[in-house]
Enzyme design. Structure first.
Site, PDB file in Angstrom:
ATOM      1  N   GLY A 165      73.501  11.071  56.329  1.00 32.66           N
ATOM      2  CA  GLY A 165      73.510   9.854  55.528  1.00 32.66           C
ATOM      3  C   GLY A 165      74.070   8.641  56.247  1.00 32.66           C
ATOM      4  N   SER A 186      70.128  12.438  59.036  1.00 30.25           N
ATOM      5  CA  SER A 186      69.384  11.202  59.290  1.00 30.25           C
ATOM      6  C   SER A 186      68.043  11.429  59.986  1.00 30.25           C
ATOM      7  CB  SER A 186      70.244  10.199  60.075  1.00 30.25           C
ATOM      8  OG  SER A 186      71.404   9.852  59.325  1.00 30.25           O
TER       9      SER A 186
HETATM   10  P1  PGA Z   1      70.319  12.724  55.423  1.00 27.23           P
HETATM   11  O1  PGA Z   1      70.905  14.052  54.726  1.00 27.23           O
HETATM   12  O2  PGA Z   1      68.938  13.058  55.876  1.00 27.23           O
HETATM   13  O3  PGA Z   1      70.331  11.690  54.329  1.00 27.23           O
HETATM   14  O4  PGA Z   1      71.229  12.399  56.543  1.00 27.23           O
HETATM   15  C1  PGA Z   1      70.691  15.307  55.297  1.00 27.23           C
HETATM   16  C2  PGA Z   1      71.352  16.385  54.483  1.00 27.23           C
HETATM   17  O5  PGA Z   1      72.440  16.158  53.934  1.00 27.23           O
HETATM   18  O6  PGA Z   1      70.811  17.496  54.364  1.00 27.23           O
END
Ligand code: PGA
Length: 254
Positions: free
Chosen positions: A176, A216
């Site tokens: 995130g 991400s």
């Molecule tokens: P993100 O989350 O792709 O938003 O970084 C990945 C996850 O928590 O599985």
């Protein structure tokens, strides 16, 4: 042959209607544009699993799953859902040990090992998440941390049980944040994990293990990550909340 799996973890996002609309769009995109290359797993809030399993029943490359489950089979555990309930709603995969569960809900490796058993007892597939914090990476203790997470969570299993397990490497600092691990950093960890599994079990179990990368992942970094020999898919958070961006990650696997 090792399975390639792209899973979308919605976390605590989307209303019921928004979720239905997203999957209706997504299933058509995946069917018409990129069929066949990878298994797509939709992991919505548990309340929507039943409806989404029915909606996607005719798409052999799409499955559903849950973000968590209880380590208990049934009983007086208010607010919990069991692996058997997920299964009865059509779910096939259950995420176990996501870093948000470890961080905010105090889930420990010992506790998670019991949840893994609960998932396997229903013949479902756990997606077991491991990953180091930024502090651990900067302190160069990440390999030690990952080894402990993998061994304490999984190494009580038989080789046969391990065949149903998926591991997701998700560095906490990349979740995130918009900051992805470089392909080189991810590949290094994936090879390390595969080697741990090889040492504990054997070469076949290690070769057949699907290891996803998470943190991400977006359409524009997915293809490079997927080209690495030990990266077998992705566990996607933010980019799974829109049909186009998630379908483009699926496309990157093709
Ligand atoms: P993100 O989350 O792709 O938003 O970084 C990945 C996850 O928590 O599985």
């Amino acid at each position: 042959m090792r399975k390639k799996i792209i899973a979308g973890n919605w976390k605590m996002n989307k209303s019921y209607d928004e979720g239905m609309a997203l999957v209706s769009e997504l299933s058509n995109m995946v069917k018409d544009e990129y069929h066949g290359s990878a298994q797509v797993v939709i992991i919505p809030p548990a309340l929507y699993i039943n409806a989404l399993s029915r909606m996607t029943a005719d798409f052999s490359n799409i499955s559903t799953g849950a973000q968590n489950c209880s380590n208990h089979v049934s009983g007086a555990y208010t607010g919990e859902i069991s692996a058997a309930m997920v299964k009865s709603c059509g779910g096939k995969y259950i995420i176990i040990g996501h870093s948000e569960r470890r961080q905010y809900f105090g889930e420990t490796n010992d506790w998670l090992a019991k949840k893994i058993d609960a998932v396997l007892a229903e013949n479902l597939n756990p997606i077991y998440c491991v990953g180091e914090t930024l502090e651990e990476r900067e302190g160069n203790t990440h390999f030690e941390v990952l080894k402990t997470q993998v061994s304490e969570g999984l190494f009580h299993l038989s080789a046969e049980q391990m065949a149903s397990v998926v591991i997701a490497y998700e560095p906490v600092w990349a979740i995130g944040t918009g900051k992805t691990a470089s392909t080189q950093q991810a590949q290094e960890v994936h090879a390390f994990i595969r080697n741990l599994v090889k040492e504990k079990y054997n070469e076949t179990v290690a070769d057949n293990l699907t290891i996803q990368y998470g943190g991400s992942v977006k359409a524009d970094n997915a293809a490079e990550l997927f080209a690495a020999p030990d990266i077998d898919g992705a566990l996607v958070g933010g980019a799974a909340l829109q049909s186009r961006s998630f379908a483009d990650i699926v496309k990157a696997m093709a």
